[in-house]
Motif scaffolding. Structure first.
Motif, PDB file in Angstrom:
ATOM      1  N   VAL A  95       0.847  -1.201   0.000  1.00 26.84           N
ATOM      2  CA  VAL A  95       0.000   0.000   0.000  1.00 26.84           C
ATOM      3  C   VAL A  95       0.881   1.250   0.000  1.00 26.84           C
ATOM      4  O   VAL A  95       0.616   2.210  -0.734  1.00 26.84           O
ATOM      5  CB  VAL A  95      -0.989  -0.017   1.191  1.00 26.84           C
ATOM      6  CG1 VAL A  95      -1.701   1.316   1.346  1.00 26.84           C
ATOM      7  CG2 VAL A  95      -2.003  -1.141   1.018  1.00 26.84           C
ATOM      8  N   SER A 157      -4.295  -3.956  -4.977  1.00 28.85           N
ATOM      9  CA  SER A 157      -4.372  -2.734  -5.777  1.00 28.85           C
ATOM     10  C   SER A 157      -5.682  -2.004  -5.512  1.00 28.85           C
ATOM     11  O   SER A 157      -5.703  -0.779  -5.396  1.00 28.85           O
ATOM     12  CB  SER A 157      -4.239  -3.070  -7.262  1.00 28.85           C
ATOM     13  OG  SER A 157      -2.976  -3.636  -7.523  1.00 28.85           O
ATOM     14  N   SER A 160      -5.516  -0.271  -2.233  1.00 29.57           N
ATOM     15  CA  SER A 160      -4.678   0.920  -2.368  1.00 29.57           C
ATOM     16  C   SER A 160      -5.397   2.064  -3.053  1.00 29.57           C
ATOM     17  O   SER A 160      -5.177   3.221  -2.720  1.00 29.57           O
ATOM     18  CB  SER A 160      -3.405   0.575  -3.141  1.00 29.57           C
ATOM     19  OG  SER A 160      -2.653  -0.370  -2.436  1.00 29.57           O
ATOM     20  N   GLY A 164      -5.559   4.407  -0.051  1.00 30.66           N
ATOM     21  CA  GLY A 164      -4.115   4.559  -0.112  1.00 30.66           C
ATOM     22  C   GLY A 164      -3.578   5.913   0.304  1.00 30.66           C
ATOM     23  O   GLY A 164      -2.378   6.115   0.346  1.00 30.66           O
ATOM     24  N   ALA A 172      -7.283   1.518   5.272  1.00 30.70           N
ATOM     25  CA  ALA A 172      -6.457   0.560   4.527  1.00 30.70           C
ATOM     26  C   ALA A 172      -6.106  -0.629   5.415  1.00 30.70           C
ATOM     27  O   ALA A 172      -6.184  -1.782   4.980  1.00 30.70           O
ATOM     28  CB  ALA A 172      -5.186   1.237   4.017  1.00 30.70           C
TER      29      ALA A 172
END
Length: 188
Positions: A95, A157, A160, A164, A172
């Motif tokens: 992250v 992903s 993130s 993020g 997160a």
């Protein structure tokens, strides 16, 4: 920089330049002066140009260095803690890596415009590191063995993208905990 052995002080200077470049390009974009990067690294502009002949070379090297640090962390994390904890710690680093990459996006576009591809081999390296962590977890019986590294990478992903930013680190962490819960091995 040619493939030659650098002295210890030159290696330290190179690493300081890379760290300063990541910080500067992430915060202020590609318009940051190379003089500022050199100053932030505590070296002269000549030292910067000895290591990186152009702005694009510095940006690409800084990005690749962040990727290497992330991918090279997998074996060290596995050596220091249980496989599931190592995987979770690596997720946090991922992250952070994507946040840095997002911060450097404008600078990386300059590299791409110059004809280079800073992302070449990135996915393969990430999948290899993540695969190593997942395999260790499966071997230890703490992570499901039926999960593909590419699926976990896509999930990371996504985390993130939605959480993020530095002010969303708590979210997160919660999302990564949920992902880990889904990855844990549950005896039938």
């Amino acid at each position: 920089m040619p493939d030659r052995q650098l002295r210890a002080d030159a290696l330290r200077n190179r690493q300081r330049l890379l760290d300063a470049a990541v910080q500067a390009f992430s915060q202020d974009g590609p318009e940051v002066t190379l003089d500022r990067v050199a100053k932030d690294a505590g070296v002269g502009i000549g030292t910067l140009y000895r290591h990186f002949p152009s702005r694009e070379a510095l940006i690409e090297a800084a990005y690749r260095n962040e990727l290497e640090k992330l991918c090279d962390a997998a074996p060290a994390l596995l050596a220091a803690q249980p496989a599931d904890a190592a995987l979770r710690a690596w997720m946090d680093r991922f992250v952070d890596y994507l946040a840095t990459k997002r911060g450097m996006a404008d600078a990386l576009r300059l590299v791409i415009a110059s004809g280079a591809n800073p992302y070449a081999q990135s996915r393969d390296r990430l999948l290899a590191a993540l695969g190593e962590l997942l395999a260790a977890g499966a071997a230890a019986g703490v992570v499901r063995a039926d999960v593909a590294a590419a699926d976990v990478l896509a999930s990371l992903s996504g985390v993130s993208l939605v959480a993020g930013e530095p002010d969303q680190r708590a979210q997160a962490g919660r999302l990564l905990d949920l992902l880990m819960d889904g990855l844990r091995h549950r005896p039938g």
